[in-house]
Enzyme design. Structure first.
Site, PDB file in Angstrom:
ATOM      1  N   VAL A 194      29.944  16.524  42.452  1.00 20.50           N
ATOM      2  CA  VAL A 194      29.459  17.721  41.768  1.00 20.50           C
ATOM      3  C   VAL A 194      28.567  17.362  40.582  1.00 20.50           C
ATOM      4  CG1 VAL A 194      30.176  19.750  40.444  1.00 20.50           C
ATOM      5  CG2 VAL A 194      31.382  19.154  42.546  1.00 20.50           C
ATOM      6  N   GLU A 195      28.888  16.276  39.904  1.00 21.93           N
ATOM      7  CA  GLU A 195      28.121  15.904  38.715  1.00 21.93           C
ATOM      8  C   GLU A 195      26.729  15.366  39.048  1.00 21.93           C
ATOM      9  OE1 GLU A 195      28.491  16.258  35.550  1.00 21.93           O
ATOM     10  OE2 GLU A 195      30.498  17.121  35.547  1.00 21.93           O
ATOM     11  N   THR A 196      26.637  14.424  39.973  1.00 20.33           N
ATOM     12  CA  THR A 196      25.342  13.763  40.211  1.00 20.33           C
ATOM     13  C   THR A 196      25.051  13.518  41.684  1.00 20.33           C
ATOM     14  OG1 THR A 196      26.349  11.558  39.987  1.00 20.33           O
ATOM     15  CG2 THR A 196      25.396  12.541  37.995  1.00 20.33           C
TER      16      THR A 196
END
Length: 304
Positions: free
Chosen positions: A134-136
């Protein structure tokens, strides 16, 4: 004057002309930050070189974007997200079968680091992978901005006046304006501490801070830690003597370490787990997305 003296004078003049020069207005914006950082122990020579870089363009719209989000959250609260909300949001991308299969392949490729982190911290591998996804997008999108420029711009945007032309959520409301002004002051100090932490981290790692990519608010690495969290929770997972959150061997245990420090423990229920994930990113929709992705990953990995 001797030929040697004349030559030396000409060389110094040429070096001066070739050195990056800031416009007076730009220099005035950065000078208070440089002075404060220098007083707090950051070598002046490095500061002068970094802030003179053409990449260091002051952009108050970054802080305006942050403050707009804070104002809307304060004055336009949204209902709690649902599974339907999640599917309809941009987070729905991470629930696609091929994306989940990709994430499980990434987990297989980094199995040793995940097993080591799970054994040491007790954080399930599926939660760690869900966060990195989800972050990167598992490190494939690390941000298009320079962390140093982003954090410096925010640190220098410490009043309503500096960001007012870029705000979209305040309008003519004095109450909103007062909240935005207080928020800008608070976030500017926060950004200064993050700016300083970024410099300290890069000094310890032997990296030029101008080379570090970051998010729209200065988070860095596969796990998108703010620099102060790199200093607090970053783990040297591969034992090379430095923390490099752009490598999964360090990012994976760092995520687990962060979650444990914010309350993750064996036997923690679903609501408690979501509360810990919320500490990672203060968004109910985000925490729902990470928990849902983690569960999907677990189910696909176990064939259930």
């Amino acid at each position: 004057m001797s030929i040697r003296c004349v030559t030396r004078t000409l060389l110094l003049a040429l070096c001066f002309l070739a050195a990056p020069r800031l416009a007076p207005a730009q220099e005035a914006v950065w000078l208070p930050l440089e002075d404060r950082l220098a007083r707090e122990g950051i070598p002046r020579a490095g500061l002068d070189a970094w802030f003179a870089s053409p990449e260091m363009v002051f952009d108050p719209s970054i802080m305006a974007h942050k403050v707009d989000r804070m104002v809307r959250k304060q004055f336009e609260p949204q209902p709690p997200p649902s599974k339907k909300t999640l599917q309809q949001s941009s987070y729905g991308y991470y629930l696609r079968p091929w994306v989940l299969a990709w994430a499980n392949d990434y987990a297989t490729a980094n199995q040793a680091s995940l097993e080591k982190a799970e054994a040491r911290y007790g954080v399930p591998r599926d939660v760690i992978i869900a966060l990195l996804l989800v972050e990167t997008k598992l490190g494939t999108y690390l941000g298009k901005d320079k962390a140093l420029q982003v954090l410096a711009s925010m640190a220098a945007s410490n009043s309503l006046e500096s960001i007012r032309p870029y705000l979209r959520s305040v309008g003519s409301s004095q109450e909103r304006a007062d909240y935005a002004n207080a928020s800008a002051r608070d976030r500017a100090e926060w950004a200064y501490q993050e700016l300083k932490a970024l410099i300290l981290h890069t000094q310890a790692s032997g990296v030029n801070p101008l080379d570090v990519p970051g998010s729209i608010y200065g988070a860095i690495g596969i796990c998108q830690f703010m620099p102060t969290n790199v200093l607090k929770y970053g783990v040297d997972g591969d034992g090379d003597g430095k923390v490099d959150l752009f490598r999964p061997q360090d990012a994976i245990p760092s995520v687990a370490n962060y979650l444990v420090a914010h309350g993750w423990k064996p036997g923690l229920g679903y609501d408690g787990q979501r509360t810990v994930i919320y500490a990672y990113n203060h968004s109910d929709l985000y925490s729902l997305a990470v928990m849902t992705v983690a569960e999907k990953l677990r189910q696909s990995r176990q064939g259930s």
